[in-house]
Design an enzyme around this catalytic site. Structure first.
Site, PDB file in Angstrom:
ATOM      1  N   GLY A  77      11.433 -37.909 -40.508  1.00  0.00           N
ATOM      2  CA  GLY A  77      11.631 -36.465 -40.523  1.00  0.00           C
ATOM      3  C   GLY A  77      12.995 -36.057 -39.991  1.00  0.00           C
ATOM      4  O   GLY A  77      13.630 -35.139 -40.516  1.00  0.00           O
TER       5      GLY A  77
ATOM      6  N   GLU B 111       6.531 -31.593 -40.542  1.00  0.00           N
ATOM      7  CA  GLU B 111       5.358 -31.787 -39.683  1.00  0.00           C
ATOM      8  C   GLU B 111       5.321 -33.265 -39.355  1.00  0.00           C
ATOM      9  O   GLU B 111       5.047 -34.106 -40.214  1.00  0.00           O
ATOM     10  CB  GLU B 111       4.086 -31.320 -40.399  1.00  0.00           C
ATOM     11  CG  GLU B 111       2.954 -31.047 -39.416  1.00  0.00           C
ATOM     12  CD  GLU B 111       1.978 -32.195 -39.319  1.00  0.00           C
ATOM     13  OE1 GLU B 111       2.123 -32.976 -38.349  1.00  0.00           O
ATOM     14  OE2 GLU B 111       1.098 -32.318 -40.164  1.00  0.00           O
TER      15      GLU B 111
ATOM     16  N   CYS C   1      -2.026 -37.192 -37.292  1.00  0.00           N
ATOM     17  CA  CYS C   1      -0.929 -36.758 -36.418  1.00  0.00           C
ATOM     18  C   CYS C   1      -1.435 -35.985 -35.216  1.00  0.00           C
ATOM     19  O   CYS C   1      -0.807 -35.974 -34.152  1.00  0.00           O
ATOM     20  CB  CYS C   1       0.062 -35.915 -37.213  1.00  0.00           C
ATOM     21  SG  CYS C   1      -0.699 -34.519 -38.079  1.00  0.00           S
TER      22      CYS C   1
END
Length: 484
Positions: free
Chosen positions: A236, A253, A287
């Protein structure tokens, strides 16, 4: 060969075809490693064609009557409801989901798509007063254009749908790239659902690609104005850097190191039940899963005993068995990574109170006790491994919970809801749940993290905001006097 063979194609410009890349990928069942399908992977040229298709089809799609776009989204909801059993089976076989987790995932997909069906009717404009005499200021909400979506393997269908449905509903073209390990349940099945629902040719495209071959081309391509990514913080961060360099919007996310705080006045059995679900749902491959359980020393021994008993009662094994709650991790590499982290934590002083067994790609629950400094507490496990940490005060609990670069989700257990809320406010995380556990997602609530856990928010009005842009148009209705 699996009955899902027909899902092993790329979906580009409304056509199902093989990719033109160099790689052939075998999509396997993580429990028994049976081959489910083979993909001829997409090339850089295929990705470019998909983005071109999304761009060309987007304008007409955005101009489609909003009631018609809404109806198409509702059609997708109907299809998922009607084909639930088929979708559940696909998630069980390809992602190793238990039947419980797969059904929860379908519920999430239906909920976010139903919410997205309202978005076409919420693309309104506003009139804003002007400082200038005779001027009208109008602010219009518009689609971004084309959007790239990169999905993960753990909740593959929902974490793709969470971006795809809102992006389509507001009038964007979309290119979806699922994780190849769940290429069907996180990718091509969405193409099938929306194709049948009535999304016009070219608006949604699905490409399954090998990252070693396409490198950064999916993100760096000049057409998409936004990249929505769900996955690891390391990847990310790289995607965020690419988007910044190329002036693209990004919604990220990312990972989590989520904590459950158990205060000395907590209902211990209630906290144990919540902790077991928050840790072992989908084997901890979420997550939002609990990574650390921080327990006041006054109730620590009681909590440990009850939690170990609870974990030992969870059925582990073949996810095709409807009673199984913990099935396989996604592959052997995940098992090896966890075993390495567990051994490192032990060398750092962590003690094992429940020794998990490994059978193929299946790992039974592992419970360690230690400090915030051991490897299993510092790092996101993404598996059925948890570290219990004793503390002596509420202040210490908050400090330990916040002592991580991550800030995605968390929870607090106390008999005083107001005390729980006050502690939650001090936790540096995007979401906190009082007297519950960390794995929660709802279609109308802001979902997202702080710090290294990401940027942006999903859900309800926040998704509407993320997948659109605003344009200011003014009209000077009376002649304006200029200073020169």
């Amino acid at each position: 060969m699996s009955k899902f063979q027909d899902l092993n194609k790329q979906y580009i410009d409304g056509e199902w075809r093989d990719g033109t890349g160099k790689t052939i990928y075998k999509d396997t069942n993580p429990f028994n490693e049976e081959t489910l399908a083979e993909f001829k992977m997409a090339s850089v040229e295929d990705i470019s064609e998909a983005y071109q298709s999304a761009k060309q089809a987007q304008k007409a799609w955005s101009e489609t009557n909003p009631f018609e776009r809404s109806t198409i989204m509702e059609n997708a909801v109907r299809i998922m409801n009607e084909r639930r059993e088929e979708l559940v089976e696909l998630l069980v076989l390809e992602s190793g989901s238990s039947h419980l987790k797969a059904n929860v995932e379908i519920d999430f997909c239906i909920a976010i798509t139903r919410e997205a069906a309202s978005f076409p009717l919420r693309m309104d404009g506003t009139m804003v007063p002007s400082l200038v005499p005779g001027k009208e200021n109008r602010v219009y909400r518009k689609p971004l254009g084309a959007v790239g979506v990169i999905g993960p393997f753990n909740f593959p269908m929902y974490l793709a749908m969470r971006s795809v449905a809102p992006a389509l509903a507001v009038g964007n073209g979309v290119v979806l790239k699922p994780d190849e390990k769940t290429a069907m349940s996180g990718g091509t099945i969405l193409g099938k659902i929306f194709e049948e629902a009535g999304v016009p040719k070219g608006v949604l495209n699905v490409v399954v690609a090998d990252m070693g071959e396409i490198e950064d081309s999916f993100v760096e391509h000049p057409i998409p104005r936004m990249i929505s990514f769900t996955g690891s913080t390391g990847v990310g961060r790289h995607i965020g850097e690419l988007c910044g360099r190329n002036i693209k919007k990004s919604v990220l996310e990312l990972g989590g190191n989520n904590a459950l705080i158990v205060l000395k006045d907590a209902d211990i059995q209630r906290a144990v039940n919540a902790a077991a679900f928050g840790k072992y749902m989908h084997n901890g491959q979420i997550c939002m899963s609990l990574n650390r359980i921080i327990v006041h020393r006054n109730v620590y021994d009681e909590f440990v005993k009850r939690f170990v008993d609870k974990a030992e009662s969870i059925k582990v094994g073949d996810p095709r068995d409807k009673d199984t709650l913990i099935g396989p991790l996604i592959n052997r590499a995940a098992i090896d990574r966890l075993l390495g982290q567990i051994e490192e934590a032990r060398q750092q002083g962590a003690e094992t109170v429940l020794e998990g067994k490994v059978d193929g790609n299946v790992m039974s629950p592992v419970i360690l006790t230690g400090t915030n400094e051991v490897a299993t507490a510092k790092n996101e496990m993404f598996g059925p491994v948890v570290t219990l940490i004793p503390i002596d005060s509420e202040e210490e609990a908050i400090r330990v919970a916040n002592d991580t670069p991550y800030g995605l989700s968390g929870s607090v257990h106390t008999r005083s809801v107001e005390k729980g809320v006050e502690i939650a406010k001090q936790m540096e995380t995007g979401m906190v749940h009082v007297n519950d556990q960390s794995v929660n997602d709802e279609p109308l609530v802001a979902f997202g993290g702080e710090k290294d856990s990401g940027l942006g928010r999903f859900g309800g009005e926040w998704s509407l905001e993320e997948f659109t842009t605003l344009q200011w148009i003014s009209t000077q209705n009376k002649p304006r006097e200029y200073p020169f």
